[in-house]
Enzyme design. Structure first.
Site, PDB file in Angstrom:
ATOM      1  N   HIS A  99       0.822  -1.213   0.000  1.00 16.12           N
ATOM      2  CA  HIS A  99       0.000   0.000   0.000  1.00 16.12           C
ATOM      3  C   HIS A  99       0.859   1.268   0.000  1.00 16.12           C
ATOM      4  O   HIS A  99       0.391   2.342  -0.376  1.00 16.12           O
ATOM      5  CB  HIS A  99      -0.977  -0.001   1.179  1.00 16.12           C
ATOM      6  CG  HIS A  99      -0.358   0.298   2.513  1.00 16.12           C
ATOM      7  ND1 HIS A  99       0.052  -0.689   3.384  1.00 16.12           N
ATOM      8  CD2 HIS A  99      -0.082   1.464   3.134  1.00 16.12           C
ATOM      9  CE1 HIS A  99       0.538  -0.132   4.473  1.00 16.12           C
ATOM     10  NE2 HIS A  99       0.473   1.172   4.348  1.00 16.12           N
ATOM     11  N   ASP A 112      -0.051  -7.562   1.204  1.00 17.33           N
ATOM     12  CA  ASP A 112       0.575  -6.271   1.509  1.00 17.33           C
ATOM     13  C   ASP A 112       2.097  -6.371   1.612  1.00 17.33           C
ATOM     14  O   ASP A 112       2.717  -5.667   2.410  1.00 17.33           O
ATOM     15  CB  ASP A 112       0.005  -5.676   2.796  1.00 17.33           C
ATOM     16  CG  ASP A 112       0.135  -4.157   2.819  1.00 17.33           C
ATOM     17  OD1 ASP A 112       0.254  -3.566   1.729  1.00 17.33           O
ATOM     18  OD2 ASP A 112       0.120  -3.559   3.905  1.00 17.33           O
ATOM     19  N   SER A 114       4.513   2.714   7.893  1.00 14.56           N
ATOM     20  CA  SER A 114       4.179   1.598   7.007  1.00 14.56           C
ATOM     21  C   SER A 114       5.389   1.175   6.189  1.00 14.56           C
ATOM     22  O   SER A 114       6.138   2.003   5.671  1.00 14.56           O
ATOM     23  CB  SER A 114       3.045   2.007   6.067  1.00 14.56           C
ATOM     24  OG  SER A 114       1.859   2.214   6.786  1.00 14.56           O
TER      25      SER A 114
END
Length: 1035
Positions: free
Chosen positions: A254, A289, A357
């Site tokens: 992402h 992911d 992230s």
């Protein structure tokens, strides 16, 4: 004459009209005639309406009919017309009946003829068609047999033409429609994704989890910041080693999706910036992911990073972890914990902020996964695990080392994770035969980091070729091979090495290993499997029991004598050491401090005496106690489940999917084994094997697999046996649990308890029962310890340092809604400290049952198998068989009583204490075992109804400490600690180990008294100074 005929015709017509009118009048009026009215001739021909019927009964006499000759022409004509009409109607009805019968008969005949005709037609068509097919095949066979070559050419041309037509039709007809439908589908999915609730948030701080951050650089500088093209921070990536000889850039999918123009930036002071558009995809999954990228030549050197090793999902363990981030002062490391799984993600306790992230989680120097975000519903963050891709993230020819504390994912979850990368796996299989252009892997050449060893034999004569160890070695490609691979990579085709390209040295090792195994098998007979051996151990331990009740059984209130085991424990009586007597003689003030304490009696008689005393008090309280109503119990259960909501956890992996399986059980078993206290006693009946502690079984490579099988066998029996109506002896005899060893705790007692004979008893469960409890409850109990700040139970906190004291007081201040100074100074306005005497013996069976209901409600993936195992465990712990030191077995008659040595004791006692406060009307409460702080006021009468003896403390006391300031807590049992210190050790013996242990205990006690410098200095001179001049060997 003509005029007479005309007159007669007119007369007939008028008469016919009159007759019709009269008939119609009669038909209309006849329905209104009284039922008893008689019919009179000529009545139908009267035009006047009949008068209303009289109320009285009238009688009519019918006159004699007149001769026809006396009737008028009108009456005669009317009669003739009526007769004609009646005859016509009869003839018409008869004709209509004949016509209907003729029609039905004709219709039936036509139907039969039609069915026959259709049948004949179909059979004729069938014969015609079959004849045509037969003729066609005959003709085709004649053509093929006589004109073989032309026929096959025509067939080939027809096939080619057909597919050409289909291709043209697809290109100019189906392809545009397909493209439009794909675009529409993507738009629809995008719209749905925007409208749907996200599975995870990007960042989250975990309620109740205490993390820390320290300045520290990532291992090998392998973490790389990712920025937008503008230079703003976007996330992180990491450099990892692959098993095909390359290094890859790994990040969260992402991050790349949200930042299409991302740039990798060096974090070592270099000004290098590499756009991620220069990298090519190796593996990618939106749901998983995780994205692996192949970089341009020498990208690692440009960014100043080295590759780190990874642990794939198949071998991921619950463990401590760390996550790195880059702030304005440099790299920092934050503490985290891997605690479980949620689908294909990993649950992590950590504190993260925006931009984390893609940052990897580390255990030591190994990468565990990639930070993905935070759960939208649960109190935890999510980590994307690294998929096991043979030839990329996992080897194709060796197995990775199993995680030391058991895997996070069950086998079905691992298969689902690998399914997310199915396309990559397919390309892996297609590229198994890849070989470098040079014909030799760079990893097979010399490496700067390799260390070689030579023996004396190697120094004489010709020097033999040097061979380096090949354990877990990954081949490295030559830089030129890496560049050629990157240049010809289109982002989809990945060149992956396979087992066929194994180095010569490794193949030789494998061959030698196979040969050696074959030799061993030919010389040594096959050994029994751990499963078979475990079965023999079960039979051996069962043979130790003697279930015959003696003629003069030992009577204990609430228990019955049910059998005996051999005596394996011979406790020795503790005496006051000569060292303590010498210190007290030299320092009378020390004697005053320690007066009022003494050592209890030990052995079966002391155990039996104390058991009788405490059991009689237990039964007395139980008889007067009242069980709350079902509605009240449900209210407290639900309230407790709500306040413990942050500690929702997954159930045991062993029963994931509703079935007990060996592979999933081993995940929990490994974690349970490595969390044991190795020096704790193994208890009954396993002490009979001669290894008194857990260490003897756990560290023995032969006994550990047997221990796993014994635990698995017990879980299987708990699932299969109908235990609901079994008594304590039956539970033991059916292998559902073991006897609980009862003994007196070896700690100083107050003189009042010594005089009464009310010693503190410990009920210690066996090693297998410990492992069963840990398999079923370890996820929940460990989560409570980790998140003690967010729940009422406080088993995870400590008071050994000022920081820990302040941490607890801050948590207490948040609970009551004030400051730390205020809550310590004016605590009576906010709370009531309470202590429960004899709490373990006061726990009733219904309390244990309600605690188990709360545990089940806090289990996310609870299934019938897990629920049944826990129910059986609860049945066993509530209906136990106690064993004295001399082997006497006593079965519990009345269920209940918390067993002090159970794995769940601290957790369940704390929750039961909180639930008891809720039953008495408390708004909030926090507890550590039997100690509690609760909202004002405490209802002692309500506690008495529940069977508890609760006292209110006059000071802010909790966990045997009195709080004087936000960071100051003084121990209550100072004199007890000093007595144990001086009378429990004998450093005067000169033994180095005894002296070392004594000094460690001294400094621990002095640390507890750190806020009284004068007392610490005095005790130091009394206790430590006489020991320090001694020479301790080895120091």
């Amino acid at each position: 004459m003509y005029s007479k005929l005309m007159f007669f015709f007119a007369l007939c017509s008028i008469s016919f009209l009159f007759t019709s009118e009269a008939a119609s009048t009669m038909l209309l009026e006849s329905s209104y005639l009284p039922l008893n009215q008689s019919y009179a001739p000529g009545f139908l021909y009267k035009r006047d309406m009949l008068p209303p019927p009289l109320q009285a009964v009238l009688t009519y006499t019918c006159p004699e009919p007149r001769p026809l000759a006396e009737e008028s022409y009108n009456d005669l004509l009317r009669a003739i017309s009526q007769k004609s009409s009646s005859d016509f109607q009869n003839a018409y009805s008869l004709a209509l009946s004949f016509s209907s019968d003729f029609y039905q008969h004709g219709l039936k005949t036509l139907k039969d003829v039609s069915f026959l005709a259709v049948e004949k037609f179909l059979w004729g068509l069938t014969r015609l068609w079959s004849s045509l097919i037969l003729a066609s095949f005959s003709a085709l066979w004649w053509l093929v047999s006589n004109f073989t070559t032309p026929v096959f050419c025509l067939a080939l041309l027809y096939t080619v033409t057909k597919y050409m037509v289909k291709t043209v039709s697809f290109l100019f007809g189906g392809l545009p429609i397909w493209i439009i439908s794909i675009a529409f589908s993507l738009l629809k999915k995008s719209f749905s994704a925007l409208r749907s609730t996200p599975k995870c948030l990007y960042e989250k701080a975990i309620d109740g989890f205490k993390s820390f951050t320290i300045p520290q650089s990532p291992p090998k500088s392998c973490v790389i910041p990712i920025t937008h093209a503008s230079g703003n921070h976007a996330g992180y990536a990491s450099c990892i080693k692959l098993y095909n000889g390359e290094n890859a850039l790994m990040t969260a999918t992402h991050v790349l999706r949200d930042c299409p123009n991302a740039v990798a930036v060096s974090a070592k002071g270099l000004k290098t910036r590499i756009p991620l558009a220069e990298f090519k995809t190796i593996a990618k999954s939106d749901k998983g992911d995780v994205t692996l990228l192949r970089g341009p030549p020498n990208w690692e050197g440009l960014l100043g990073c080295k590759a780190a090793n990874v642990i794939t999902a198949a071998n991921l363990a619950k463990c401590k972890a760390s996550i790195y981030s880059f702030d304005r002062d440099g790299w920092v490391s934050s503490y985290a914990e891997i605690v479980g799984s949620e689908g294909t993600d990993v649950m992590v306790l950590s504190h993260t902020e925006g931009g984390h992230s893609g940052s990897p989680y580390f255990n030591g120097k190994t990468i565990l996964g990639v930070h993905s975000g935070a759960s939208a519903t649960g109190n935890y963050n999510l980590m994307a695990p690294i998929p096991s891709l043979p030839g990329l993230t996992s080897p194709t020819y060796v197995f990775e080392t199993t995680a030391p504390q058991g895997r996070v994912f069950a086998q079905e979850d691992i298969a689902e994770i690998e399914g997310l990368y199915a396309q990559v796996m397919k390309r892996v299989q297609q590229a198994e035969d890849f070989k470098p252009k040079t014909g030799k892997y760079w990893g097979d050449m010399e490496d700067d980091e390799d260390i070689f060893f030579e023996s004396k034999e190697d120094l004489s004569g010709k020097r033999s070729a040097r061979h380096r160890p090949r354990n877990k070695r990954r081949r490295q490609l030559h830089p030129k091979d890496k560049q050629r691979r990157w240049e010809r990579d289109d982002g989809e085709n990945n060149l992956i090495s396979s087992g066929k390209d194994k180095s010569r040295e490794h193949r030789e090792e494998s061959d030698r290993g196979d040969l050696r195994e074959s030799d061993e098998n030919s010389e040594i007979p096959p050994q029994k499997s751990p499963k078979e051996t475990a079965g023999e151990f079960e039979r051996y331990f069962s043979s130790l029991y003697n279930w015959e009740v003696p003629t003069s059984p030992r009577e204990v209130p609430g228990f019955r004598h049910c059998g005996k085991l051999p005596q394996y424990y011979h406790p020795k009586q503790k005496e006051e050491s000569s060292w303590g007597k010498t210190l007290v003689g030299n320092h009378p003030a020390l004697g005053e401090k320690t007066s009022g304490f003494g050592w209890p009696k030990f052995g079966p008689e002391a155990e039996l005496k104390s058991l009788r005393l405490q059991a009689s008090r237990w039964l007395e309280r139980a008889q007067s106690a009242e069980i709350p109503s079902d509605a009240e119990r449900e209210r407290v259960i639900q309230k407790t489940a709500d306040v413990y909501h942050p500690c929702q956890t997954n159930g045991p992996a062993a029963t994931r999917g509703g079935t007990l399986t060996w592979n999933n059980f081993m995940i929990d078993f490994k974690q349970a084994v490595f969390s044991l206290e190795f020096d704790a006693g193994i208890e009954l009946p396993y002490i009979a094997y001669g290894k008194p502690t857990h260490r003897g079984w756990v560290e023995d490579q032969k006994l550990l697999p047997i221990l796993a099988q014994l635990t698995f066998f017990r879980l299987q029996k708990m699932l299969e046996v109908n235990f609901e109506d079994m008594g304590p002896e039956e539970l033991v005899r059916n292998g559902l649990c073991d006897p609980i060893r009862l003994f007196v705790k070896g700690e100083p007692h107050k003189q009042a308890k010594l005089d009464e004979g009310r010693y503190r008893l410990i009920m210690s469960v066996s090693l297998v029962d410990q492992l069963v409890a840990r398999v079923l409850f370890q996820n929940q109990n460990k989560r409570e310890i980790a998140l003690w700040r967010a729940i009422p139970s406080k088993p995870g906190f400590g008071l050994s340092t000022d920081e820990q004291v302040l941490d607890f007081v801050e948590s207490l201040a948040r609970q009551v809604g004030t400051t730390t100074t205020e809550v310590v100074a004016n605590w009576k306005n906010y709370l009531t400290p309470t202590d429960c005497s004899g709490f373990d013996w006061s726990v009733a069976d219904w309390m244990l049952h309600d605690d188990m209901i709360v545990r089940n409600r806090l289990t996310i993936d609870l299934n019938p198998a897990t629920e049944r195992l826990r129910s059986c465990w609860l049945r066993c712990i509530s209906n136990s068989v106690l064993c004295l030191s001399d082997g006497t077995l006593l079965a519990q008659i009345h269920p209940g009583v918390q067993k002090s040595g159970s794995y769940n004791t601290s957790s369940s006692n704390s929750r039961i204490r909180v639930m008891a406060a809720f039953h008495t009307g408390a708004i909030w409460a926090m507890a550590m075992g039997d100690d509690a702080l609760e909202s004002n006021p405490a209802d002692l009468a309500a506690y008495k109804k529940l069977g508890f003896k609760v006292e209110v403390s006059g000071q802010l006391e909790f966990c045997s400490h009195i709080f004087r300031a936000p960071d100051l807590a003084l121990p209550v049992n100072e004199n007890k600690m000093i007595y144990k210190l001086i009378y429990g050790y004998n450093p005067g013996s000169g033994n180095a180990e005894v002296v070392s242990n004594y000094l460690a205990a001294c400094f621990s006690v002095l640390n507890e008294l750190r806020h009284d410098p004068a007392s610490v200095e005095l005790l130091y001179s009394w206790l430590v100074d006489p020991v320090l001049p001694q020479k301790i060997p080895g120091e």
